[in-house]
Write an enzyme that holds these catalytic residues in place. Structure first.
Site, PDB file in Angstrom:
ATOM      1  N   ASN A  48       4.381  -3.722   1.648  1.00 32.00           N
ATOM      2  CA  ASN A  48       3.839  -4.598   0.366  1.00 32.00           C
ATOM      3  C   ASN A  48       3.063  -5.726   0.876  1.00 32.00           C
ATOM      4  OD1 ASN A  48       2.817  -4.465  -1.639  1.00 32.00           O
ATOM      5  ND2 ASN A  48       5.124  -4.185  -2.687  1.00 32.00           N
ATOM      6  N   CYS A  49       1.819  -6.121   0.214  1.00 28.33           N
ATOM      7  CA  CYS A  49       1.200  -6.968   0.805  1.00 28.33           C
ATOM      8  C   CYS A  49       2.306  -8.153   1.207  1.00 28.33           C
ATOM      9  CB  CYS A  49       0.465  -8.008  -0.495  1.00 28.33           C
ATOM     10  SG  CYS A  49      -0.888  -9.331   0.272  1.00 28.33           S
ATOM     11  N   PRO A  50       1.082  -9.331   2.836  1.00 27.46           N
ATOM     12  CA  PRO A  50       0.599  -8.946   3.310  1.00 27.46           C
ATOM     13  C   PRO A  50       0.973  -8.261   4.782  1.00 27.46           C
ATOM     14  CG  PRO A  50       1.247 -11.010   4.315  1.00 27.46           C
ATOM     15  CD  PRO A  50       2.168 -10.290   2.720  1.00 27.46           C
ATOM     16  N   ASP A 108       0.097   0.719  -0.285  1.00 31.94           N
ATOM     17  CA  ASP A 108       0.216  -0.404  -0.734  1.00 31.94           C
ATOM     18  C   ASP A 108      -1.141  -0.729  -1.357  1.00 31.94           C
ATOM     19  OD1 ASP A 108      -0.345  -3.299  -2.211  1.00 31.94           O
ATOM     20  OD2 ASP A 108      -0.161  -4.157  -0.198  1.00 31.94           O
TER      21      ASP A 108
END
Lengths: 203, 77
Positions: B15-17, B42
């Site tokens: 997931n981000c980042p 994502d």
């Protein structure tokens, strides 16, 4: 007639000069923009697991974008620079925090458990359990750990500064913290950096 | 996944980042002109990868969506 106007030869066509100047100005400004390395300065003041994410996510991402990054950790934010990270969350008095199970059937995971403050406060170890559940959720969702994000910042050469006053105030010793700290400084040292940064955030 | 890329990177499940951080890391170990194929799940990576390339000067050769997975081909600047 102003001094600048006197410098321009009387027989020079002013409109031509203005045209030349406008173009030249545009070119120079574009060159300046292209050569400019953006910078980010963050003041990190919170030491719980949830609040540890914003500074480290923004800082690691800015580093990946090639920005110059510096973070000033002060007050509870210093907790994020400890060698051993034991960050916890507290749902107590935080009505915005969803309380969901990271395991079990989907219908169970979808329930948002609204636990009254008085109950949370009365159960010993409630925060430990909440922290454990949050850590599991982070893992399930493929979100980076704080340790990973901090390492990414250090690898990318982000400058992590510790507030010396807080170290003294809370009775910490410098060897409790990671050795990569860029400096033990005060407000007077960080503010001039923050002043020059393109983006400055207080978290 | 493009088979003609110099290197490939699997960020599925991250997931981000993280997809951006891993992409940046992979690209810095590569030579200019080489290409990197990135797979991600994502949904934020679609916009983020564009912004990343725009800011860093790498070329986003292509990006596509395939059954909930995103594929990017990036040429290192």
């Amino acid at each position: 007639m102003g001094a600048a106007e006197k410098l321009i030869a009387e027989n020079l066509d002013k409109s031509l000069f203005n045209q030349w100047f406008d173009q030249r100005f545009e070119t120079k400004m574009a060159e300046r923009d292209a050569a400019h390395v953006p910078s980010l300065a963050i003041i990190a003041t919170k030491g719980t697991m949830d609040w540890a994410y914003p500074p480290f996510i923004l800082a690691s991402t800015a580093s990946a974008l090639g920005w110059d990054v510096s973070i000033f950790f002060t007050f509870y934010g210093l907790e994020l620079l400890k060698k051993d990270l034991h960050l916890e969350i507290s749902p107590l008095g935080n009505p915005s925090m969803p309380m969901k199970m990271p395991f079990g059937p989907q219908w169970l995971q979808d329930i948002n458990w609204k636990v009254p403050n008085v109950v949370m406060a009365g159960i010993p170890g409630f925060e430990k359990v909440a922290t454990g559940l949050m850590e599991q959720t982070v893992k399930n969702k493929g979100v980076a750990t704080i340790d990973e994000l901090r390492s990414a910042c250090l690898e990318a050469d982000a400058k992590l500064y510790a507030c010396q006053m807080t170290v003294d105030l809370f009775g910490y010793s410098q060897d409790e913290f990671i050795p990569e700290i860029a400096g033990w400084i005060g407000a007077a040292s960080f503010l001039p950096q923050a002043q020059k940064s393109d983006v400055c955030l207080f978290i | 996944m493009s088979t003609n890329a110099t290197q490939s990177l699997d960020t599925r499940g991250m997931n981000c980042p993280l997809p951006i951080l891993r992409t940046k890391k992979a690209l810095s170990a590569m030579a200019a002109g080489e290409t990197l194929a990135v797979t991600a799940t994502d949904p934020g990576s679609l916009k983020d990868m564009q912004a990343f390339c725009k800011q860093t000067g790498h070329e986003l050769v292509s990006s596509s969506t395939n059954q909930g997975e995103f594929e990017f081909l990036i040429r290192r600047a």
